[in-house]
Scaffold this motif. Structure first.
Motif, PDB file in Angstrom:
ATOM      1  N   ARG A 154       0.714  -1.025  -0.124  1.00 57.93           N
ATOM      2  CA  ARG A 154       0.197  -0.025   0.153  1.00 57.93           C
ATOM      3  C   ARG A 154       0.970   1.301  -0.135  1.00 57.93           C
ATOM      4  O   ARG A 154       2.161   1.121   0.424  1.00 57.93           O
ATOM      5  N   ASN A 176      -2.559   4.646   1.771  1.00 54.17           N
ATOM      6  CA  ASN A 176      -3.376   3.415   1.780  1.00 54.17           C
ATOM      7  C   ASN A 176      -3.826   2.707   0.455  1.00 54.17           C
ATOM      8  O   ASN A 176      -4.641   1.956   0.589  1.00 54.17           O
ATOM      9  N   GLN A 198      -4.018   0.622  -2.461  1.00 49.25           N
ATOM     10  CA  GLN A 198      -3.419  -0.809  -2.778  1.00 49.25           C
ATOM     11  C   GLN A 198      -2.537  -0.568  -3.997  1.00 49.25           C
ATOM     12  O   GLN A 198      -3.248  -0.127  -5.231  1.00 49.25           O
TER      13      GLN A 198
END
Length: 90
Positions: free
Chosen positions: A14, A77, A79
């Motif tokens: 991430r 965060n 992905q």
């Protein structure tokens, strides 16, 4: 003379902001796999289960963004994955 061969793998994690490099990097299990992506560096992000190719860039307002995506500014965060070449032992 020996030739070096490598295998390309995708490292998935991430995005996270690294204050030491002042760049977004790739975190895997809360450890830096890539400490800071540079402008123009290629990566893929996951959007609705699909991996999209993109690049990290900075706009004139000095905000990081991902090309061809709606993501700009806070990229925490998301992905993501980057490619790595693993050197194979001979």
């Amino acid at each position: 003379m020996s030739s070096s061969q490598g295998r390309i793998v995708m490292i998935t994690g991430r995005l996270g902001y690294n204050p030491k490099t002042q760049r977004y990097g790739l975190l895997v299990a809360d450890l830096w796999e890539h400490t800071g992506l540079h402008c123009g560096e290629r990566l893929e992000i996951e959007v609705n289960g699909v991996w999209l190719k993109t690049r990290m860039e900075m706009n004139p307002k000095r905000q990081w963004y991902l090309t061809d995506t709606p993501y700009c500014g806070n990229l925490e965060n998301i992905q993501a994955r980057v490619s790595r070449t693993l050197q194979e032992a001979r």
